[in-house]
Design a protein around this motif. Structure first.
Motif, PDB file in Angstrom:
ATOM      1  N   ASN A   1       0.808  -1.223   0.000  1.00  0.00           N
ATOM      2  CA  ASN A   1       0.000   0.000   0.000  1.00  0.00           C
ATOM      3  C   ASN A   1       0.838   1.268   0.000  1.00  0.00           C
ATOM      4  OD1 ASN A   1      -2.660  -1.156  -0.012  1.00  0.00           O
ATOM      5  ND2 ASN A   1      -2.265  -1.827   2.086  1.00  0.00           N
ATOM      6  N   LEU A   2       2.115   1.159  -0.341  1.00  0.00           N
ATOM      7  CA  LEU A   2       2.956   2.358  -0.413  1.00  0.00           C
ATOM      8  C   LEU A   2       2.416   3.313  -1.477  1.00  0.00           C
ATOM      9  CD1 LEU A   2       6.568   0.831  -0.310  1.00  0.00           C
ATOM     10  CD2 LEU A   2       5.449   2.117   1.512  1.00  0.00           C
ATOM     11  N   ASN A   3       2.236   4.563  -1.109  1.00  0.00           N
ATOM     12  CA  ASN A   3       1.816   5.548  -2.114  1.00  0.00           C
ATOM     13  C   ASN A   3       2.728   6.759  -2.185  1.00  0.00           C
ATOM     14  OD1 ASN A   3       1.057   6.993   0.184  1.00  0.00           O
ATOM     15  ND2 ASN A   3      -1.120   6.486  -0.039  1.00  0.00           N
ATOM     16  N   VAL A   4       3.665   6.878  -1.249  1.00  0.00           N
ATOM     17  CA  VAL A   4       4.614   7.994  -1.255  1.00  0.00           C
ATOM     18  C   VAL A   4       5.985   7.483  -0.850  1.00  0.00           C
ATOM     19  CG1 VAL A   4       5.236  10.196  -0.201  1.00  0.00           C
ATOM     20  CG2 VAL A   4       2.846   9.704  -0.690  1.00  0.00           C
ATOM     21  N   MET A   5       7.018   7.964  -1.550  1.00  0.00           N
ATOM     22  CA  MET A   5       8.404   7.706  -1.156  1.00  0.00           C
ATOM     23  C   MET A   5       9.069   9.044  -0.913  1.00  0.00           C
ATOM     24  SD  MET A   5       9.025   4.377  -1.190  1.00  0.00           S
ATOM     25  CE  MET A   5      10.757   4.090  -1.488  1.00  0.00           C
ATOM     26  N   ASP A   6       9.659   9.230   0.263  1.00  0.00           N
ATOM     27  CA  ASP A   6      10.334  10.481   0.582  1.00  0.00           C
ATOM     28  C   ASP A   6      11.619  10.638  -0.235  1.00  0.00           C
ATOM     29  OD1 ASP A   6       8.384  11.061   2.412  1.00  0.00           O
ATOM     30  OD2 ASP A   6       9.497  10.222   4.110  1.00  0.00           O
ATOM     31  N   ASP A   7      12.093  11.870  -0.344  1.00  0.00           N
ATOM     32  CA  ASP A   7      13.272  12.173  -1.153  1.00  0.00           C
ATOM     33  C   ASP A   7      14.476  11.311  -0.784  1.00  0.00           C
ATOM     34  OD1 ASP A   7      11.746  14.002  -2.368  1.00  0.00           O
ATOM     35  OD2 ASP A   7      12.742  15.775  -1.575  1.00  0.00           O
ATOM     36  N   GLN A   8      14.723  11.135   0.478  1.00  0.00           N
ATOM     37  CA  GLN A   8      15.910  10.407   0.930  1.00  0.00           C
ATOM     38  C   GLN A   8      15.556   9.024   1.500  1.00  0.00           C
ATOM     39  OE1 GLN A   8      18.931  11.583   0.325  1.00  0.00           O
ATOM     40  NE2 GLN A   8      18.033  13.413  -0.597  1.00  0.00           N
ATOM     41  N   ALA A   9      14.491   8.456   1.040  1.00  0.00           N
ATOM     42  CA  ALA A   9      14.020   7.181   1.599  1.00  0.00           C
ATOM     43  C   ALA A   9      15.052   6.063   1.460  1.00  0.00           C
ATOM     44  CB  ALA A   9      12.719   6.763   0.918  1.00  0.00           C
ATOM     45  N   LEU A  10      15.893   6.135   0.412  1.00  0.00           N
ATOM     46  CA  LEU A  10      16.890   5.091   0.179  1.00  0.00           C
ATOM     47  C   LEU A  10      18.309   5.593   0.426  1.00  0.00           C
ATOM     48  CD1 LEU A  10      15.375   3.590  -3.104  1.00  0.00           C
ATOM     49  CD2 LEU A  10      15.001   2.830  -0.756  1.00  0.00           C
ATOM     50  N   GLY A  11      18.431   6.689   1.172  1.00  0.00           N
ATOM     51  CA  GLY A  11      19.744   7.257   1.452  1.00  0.00           C
ATOM     52  C   GLY A  11      20.662   6.277   2.152  1.00  0.00           C
ATOM     53  N   ASN A  12      21.936   6.312   1.780  1.00  0.00           N
ATOM     54  CA  ASN A  12      22.993   5.483   2.373  1.00  0.00           C
ATOM     55  C   ASN A  12      22.967   4.019   1.953  1.00  0.00           C
ATOM     56  OD1 ASN A  12      24.126   7.643   3.855  1.00  0.00           O
ATOM     57  ND2 ASN A  12      22.555   7.380   5.433  1.00  0.00           N
ATOM     58  N   LEU A  13      22.045   3.623   1.058  1.00  0.00           N
ATOM     59  CA  LEU A  13      22.016   2.227   0.590  1.00  0.00           C
ATOM     60  C   LEU A  13      22.941   2.078  -0.624  1.00  0.00           C
ATOM     61  CD1 LEU A  13      18.209   1.369   0.945  1.00  0.00           C
ATOM     62  CD2 LEU A  13      20.065   1.012   2.573  1.00  0.00           C
ATOM     63  N   HIS A  14      24.195   2.367  -0.417  1.00  0.00           N
ATOM     64  CA  HIS A  14      25.157   2.440  -1.518  1.00  0.00           C
ATOM     65  C   HIS A  14      25.413   1.093  -2.192  1.00  0.00           C
ATOM     66  CE1 HIS A  14      25.923   6.497  -0.218  1.00  0.00           C
ATOM     67  NE2 HIS A  14      26.282   6.086   0.992  1.00  0.00           N
TER      68      HIS A  14
END
Length: 214
Positions: A1-14
């Motif tokens: 049910n995800l409908n929004v992803m924040d700008d830095q939601a995947l930050g640091n997942l290099h």
């Protein structure tokens, strides 16, 4: 049910290699969502309600091999020569079940490593000349379940290693006699569900054909 992803939601997942956000309710993604996932190899976004591809969303994914954008609401308004510009290693692209009405060669030009392309279940009405000129490694092309009425004589130029072509369930009445002359590796051809009144002469020139569906 995800409908929004924040700008830095995947930050640091290099070190992230595979990202699956399929079967959610995403309408759009922020342009810098994937900035730090530069080594991503597979991105699956199918079965959302994406209608917008933010400029720059895919610009840092030089290592991406597989991109699945099927079953969304994507239109031609968000596909331009910059959309896939960085995807020089992309091998498989699925754009099926969207709202595309045309296919422009300039959009596909950067995708020189592409081997599998699925454009089925859209609203494409014609294929212009030189559309796939840069897809010299393409093995499989699906454009079935569209409303294609016309295929330009030069539409398949460059597809010398193409082995499987699916034109099924369109509105084709005829094919240019020399349409497949450049497809010297074609093995499987699907033309079912069209409006042919006779077997297209173009088929006679396909010397390696093993599967034919009329």
């Amino acid at each position: 049910n995800l409908n929004v992803m924040d700008d830095q939601a995947l930050g640091n997942l290099h070190s992230l290699l595979h990202l699956n956000m399929a079967h959610n309710r995403l309408v759009a993604l922020p342009s810098d969502l994937l900035k730090e996932t530069k080594y991503l190899q597979e991105l699956d976004l199918h079965n959302n309600t994406l209608s917008v591809l933010a400029p720059g969303l895919l610009s840092d994914l030089q290592h991406l091999l597989v991109l699945n954008l099927s079953r969304n609401e994507i239109t031609n308004d968000w596909l331009n020569p910059q959309t896939f510009e960085s995807l020089v290693r992309l091998v498989a692209l699925d754009l099926s079940h969207n709202r595309l009405i045309r296919l422009e060669g300039a959009v596909l030009n950067p995708l020189t490593s592409l081997q599998i392309l699925d454009l089925s279940h859209n609203r494409i009405h014609s294929l212009n000349g030189n559309t796939f000129l840069s897809q010299v490694n393409l093995h499989s092309l699906k454009v079935s379940h569209n409303i294609i009425q016309e295929v330009n004589n030069d539409a398949l130029l460059g597809l010398s290693v193409l082995s499987s072509l699916n034109f099924g369930f369109n509105r084709l009445e005829r094919l240019s006699e020399s349409l497949f002359d450049n497809c010297s590796s074609l093995v499987d051809l699907y033309l079912q569900g069209n409006m042919f009144r006779q077997v297209p002469q173009a088929i006679r020139r396909i010397k390696l054909l093993k599967t034919l569906d009329l």
